[in-house]
Design a protein around this motif. Structure first.
Motif, PDB file in Angstrom:
ATOM      1  N   VAL A  23       0.730  -1.167  -0.074  1.00  0.00           N
ATOM      2  CA  VAL A  23      -0.017   0.046  -0.084  1.00  0.00           C
ATOM      3  C   VAL A  23       0.784   1.110   0.133  1.00  0.00           C
ATOM      4  O   VAL A  23       1.390   1.559   0.956  1.00  0.00           O
ATOM      5  CB  VAL A  23      -0.771   0.011   1.364  1.00  0.00           C
ATOM      6  CG1 VAL A  23      -1.862   1.182   1.066  1.00  0.00           C
ATOM      7  CG2 VAL A  23      -1.865  -1.097   1.212  1.00  0.00           C
ATOM      8  N   VAL A  24       0.900   1.880  -1.114  1.00  0.00           N
ATOM      9  CA  VAL A  24       1.707   3.248  -1.148  1.00  0.00           C
ATOM     10  C   VAL A  24       0.830   4.441  -1.350  1.00  0.00           C
ATOM     11  O   VAL A  24      -0.178   4.504  -2.074  1.00  0.00           O
ATOM     12  CB  VAL A  24       2.568   3.105  -2.545  1.00  0.00           C
ATOM     13  CG1 VAL A  24       3.332   4.520  -2.707  1.00  0.00           C
ATOM     14  CG2 VAL A  24       3.506   1.821  -2.696  1.00  0.00           C
ATOM     15  N   PRO A  25       0.741   5.180  -0.094  1.00  0.00           N
ATOM     16  CA  PRO A  25      -0.256   6.395  -0.090  1.00  0.00           C
ATOM     17  C   PRO A  25       0.413   7.182  -1.351  1.00  0.00           C
ATOM     18  O   PRO A  25       1.129   7.346  -2.044  1.00  0.00           O
ATOM     19  CB  PRO A  25       0.229   6.934   1.172  1.00  0.00           C
ATOM     20  CG  PRO A  25       0.991   6.118   2.006  1.00  0.00           C
ATOM     21  CD  PRO A  25       1.674   5.019   1.047  1.00  0.00           C
ATOM     22  N   GLN A  26      -0.885   7.794  -1.751  1.00  0.00           N
ATOM     23  CA  GLN A  26      -0.825   8.589  -3.033  1.00  0.00           C
ATOM     24  C   GLN A  26       0.238   9.449  -2.937  1.00  0.00           C
ATOM     25  O   GLN A  26       0.174  10.327  -1.953  1.00  0.00           O
ATOM     26  CB  GLN A  26      -2.454   9.115  -3.300  1.00  0.00           C
ATOM     27  CG  GLN A  26      -2.436   9.854  -4.682  1.00  0.00           C
ATOM     28  CD  GLN A  26      -3.620  10.524  -5.074  1.00  0.00           C
ATOM     29  OE1 GLN A  26      -4.732  10.249  -4.219  1.00  0.00           O
ATOM     30  NE2 GLN A  26      -3.868  10.786  -6.220  1.00  0.00           N
ATOM     31  N   GLY A  27       0.833   9.802  -4.036  1.00  0.00           N
ATOM     32  CA  GLY A  27       2.018  10.891  -3.958  1.00  0.00           C
ATOM     33  C   GLY A  27       3.271  10.754  -3.422  1.00  0.00           C
ATOM     34  O   GLY A  27       4.205  11.244  -3.429  1.00  0.00           O
ATOM     35  N   GLU A  28       3.358   9.151  -2.957  1.00  0.00           N
ATOM     36  CA  GLU A  28       4.757   9.029  -2.190  1.00  0.00           C
ATOM     37  C   GLU A  28       5.375   7.850  -3.195  1.00  0.00           C
ATOM     38  O   GLU A  28       4.475   6.934  -3.906  1.00  0.00           O
ATOM     39  CB  GLU A  28       4.320   8.162  -1.052  1.00  0.00           C
ATOM     40  CG  GLU A  28       3.913   9.068   0.131  1.00  0.00           C
ATOM     41  CD  GLU A  28       3.837   8.441   1.706  1.00  0.00           C
ATOM     42  OE1 GLU A  28       4.446   7.523   1.912  1.00  0.00           O
ATOM     43  OE2 GLU A  28       3.192   9.113   2.259  1.00  0.00           O
ATOM     44  N   GLU A  29       6.372   7.722  -3.021  1.00  0.00           N
ATOM     45  CA  GLU A  29       7.484   6.676  -3.593  1.00  0.00           C
ATOM     46  C   GLU A  29       7.278   5.355  -2.842  1.00  0.00           C
ATOM     47  O   GLU A  29       7.149   5.401  -1.640  1.00  0.00           O
ATOM     48  CB  GLU A  29       8.860   7.118  -3.934  1.00  0.00           C
ATOM     49  CG  GLU A  29       9.023   8.408  -4.709  1.00  0.00           C
ATOM     50  CD  GLU A  29       8.936   8.020  -6.037  1.00  0.00           C
ATOM     51  OE1 GLU A  29       9.444   6.915  -6.510  1.00  0.00           O
ATOM     52  OE2 GLU A  29       8.391   8.844  -6.818  1.00  0.00           O
TER      53      GLU A  29
END
Length: 96
Positions: A23-29
Protein backbone atom coordinates in the motif's frame (compact mmCIF):
# COMPACT_ATOMS: atom_id res chain seq x y z
CA UNK A 1 17.23 -0.20 -4.13
CA UNK A 2 14.62 -2.73 -5.26
CA UNK A 3 11.59 -1.31 -7.08
CA UNK A 4 7.94 -2.00 -6.26
CA UNK A 5 7.56 -4.23 -9.33
CA UNK A 6 10.72 -6.18 -8.46
CA UNK A 7 9.53 -6.53 -4.86
CA UNK A 8 6.12 -7.87 -5.93
CA UNK A 9 7.71 -10.38 -8.28
CA UNK A 10 10.31 -11.54 -5.77
CA UNK A 11 7.92 -11.93 -2.85
CA UNK A 12 5.27 -13.68 -4.96
CA UNK A 13 7.83 -16.12 -6.37
CA UNK A 14 9.85 -16.73 -3.21
CA UNK A 15 6.89 -16.89 -0.81
CA UNK A 16 3.98 -18.14 -2.95
CA UNK A 17 1.75 -19.14 -0.04
CA UNK A 18 2.33 -16.07 2.10
CA UNK A 19 -0.10 -13.21 1.96
CA UNK A 20 1.02 -9.62 1.67
CA UNK A 21 -0.11 -6.35 0.19
CA UNK A 22 1.74 -3.25 -0.81
CA UNK A 23 0.00 0.00 0.00
CA UNK A 24 1.71 3.14 -1.27
CA UNK A 25 -0.07 6.33 -0.22
CA UNK A 26 -0.91 8.64 -3.10
CA UNK A 27 1.94 10.96 -3.93
CA UNK A 28 4.59 8.85 -2.20
CA UNK A 29 7.35 6.69 -3.68
CA UNK A 30 7.44 2.98 -2.85
CA UNK A 31 9.24 2.19 0.40
CA UNK A 32 9.83 -1.14 2.11
CA UNK A 33 7.62 0.02 4.98
CA UNK A 34 4.62 -0.04 2.59
CA UNK A 35 4.63 -3.86 2.59
CA UNK A 36 1.92 -5.26 4.84
CA UNK A 37 2.77 -8.88 5.65
CA UNK A 38 -0.27 -10.92 6.68
CA UNK A 39 -0.06 -11.74 10.37
CA UNK A 40 -0.90 -15.42 9.78
CA UNK A 41 2.23 -15.94 7.66
CA UNK A 42 4.48 -18.62 9.12
CA UNK A 43 7.41 -17.01 7.29
CA UNK A 44 8.67 -13.66 8.52
CA UNK A 45 8.82 -10.84 6.01
CA UNK A 46 12.33 -10.62 4.58
CA UNK A 47 14.37 -7.49 4.96
CA UNK A 48 14.75 -5.18 2.01
CA UNK A 49 18.35 -6.37 1.59
CA UNK A 50 17.27 -10.03 1.62
CA UNK A 51 14.62 -9.34 -1.04
CA UNK A 52 17.09 -7.38 -3.15
CA UNK A 53 19.60 -10.24 -2.93
CA UNK A 54 16.87 -12.73 -3.94
CA UNK A 55 15.91 -10.47 -6.86
CA UNK A 56 19.47 -10.04 -8.10
CA UNK A 57 20.61 -13.63 -7.58
CA UNK A 58 17.49 -15.65 -8.31
CA UNK A 59 14.48 -13.92 -9.87
CA UNK A 60 15.81 -11.13 -12.12
CA UNK A 61 16.96 -13.47 -14.90
CA UNK A 62 13.60 -15.27 -14.91
CA UNK A 63 11.69 -11.97 -14.94
CA UNK A 64 13.81 -10.63 -17.80
CA UNK A 65 13.17 -13.77 -19.84
CA UNK A 66 9.38 -13.82 -19.44
CA UNK A 67 7.54 -12.54 -22.48
CA UNK A 68 5.33 -9.56 -21.74
CA UNK A 69 1.58 -9.74 -22.24
CA UNK A 70 1.53 -7.25 -25.12
CA UNK A 71 4.02 -9.36 -27.08
CA UNK A 72 2.05 -12.54 -26.36
CA UNK A 73 -1.24 -10.95 -27.45
CA UNK A 74 0.27 -9.62 -30.66
CA UNK A 75 1.80 -13.01 -31.42
CA UNK A 76 -1.49 -14.80 -30.68
CA UNK A 77 -3.43 -12.41 -32.94
CA UNK A 78 -1.00 -12.83 -35.80
CA UNK A 79 -1.09 -16.63 -35.50
CA UNK A 80 -4.90 -16.69 -35.33
CA UNK A 81 -5.15 -14.54 -38.42
CA UNK A 82 -2.70 -16.82 -40.22
CA UNK A 83 -4.46 -19.98 -39.03
CA UNK A 84 -1.45 -21.19 -37.07
CA UNK A 85 -1.42 -23.05 -33.75
CA UNK A 86 -0.93 -21.01 -30.57
CA UNK A 87 1.37 -21.79 -27.70
CA UNK A 88 -0.28 -22.27 -24.30
CA UNK A 89 1.01 -18.86 -23.16
CA UNK A 90 -0.50 -17.20 -26.23
CA UNK A 91 -3.81 -19.03 -25.73
CA UNK A 92 -3.91 -17.88 -22.10
CA UNK A 93 -3.95 -14.24 -23.25
CA UNK A 94 -7.19 -14.64 -25.18
CA UNK A 95 -10.35 -13.36 -23.51
CA UNK A 96 -13.60 -14.67 -24.92
Amino acid sequence: MITQEQTLYTLAKEYPNCGFTIVVPQGEEFAWSHILWTEANPTPCPTEQEAEDLWNNKWKAEFDNEPNQADLKASAKAKLMAGEALTQEEADTIVL
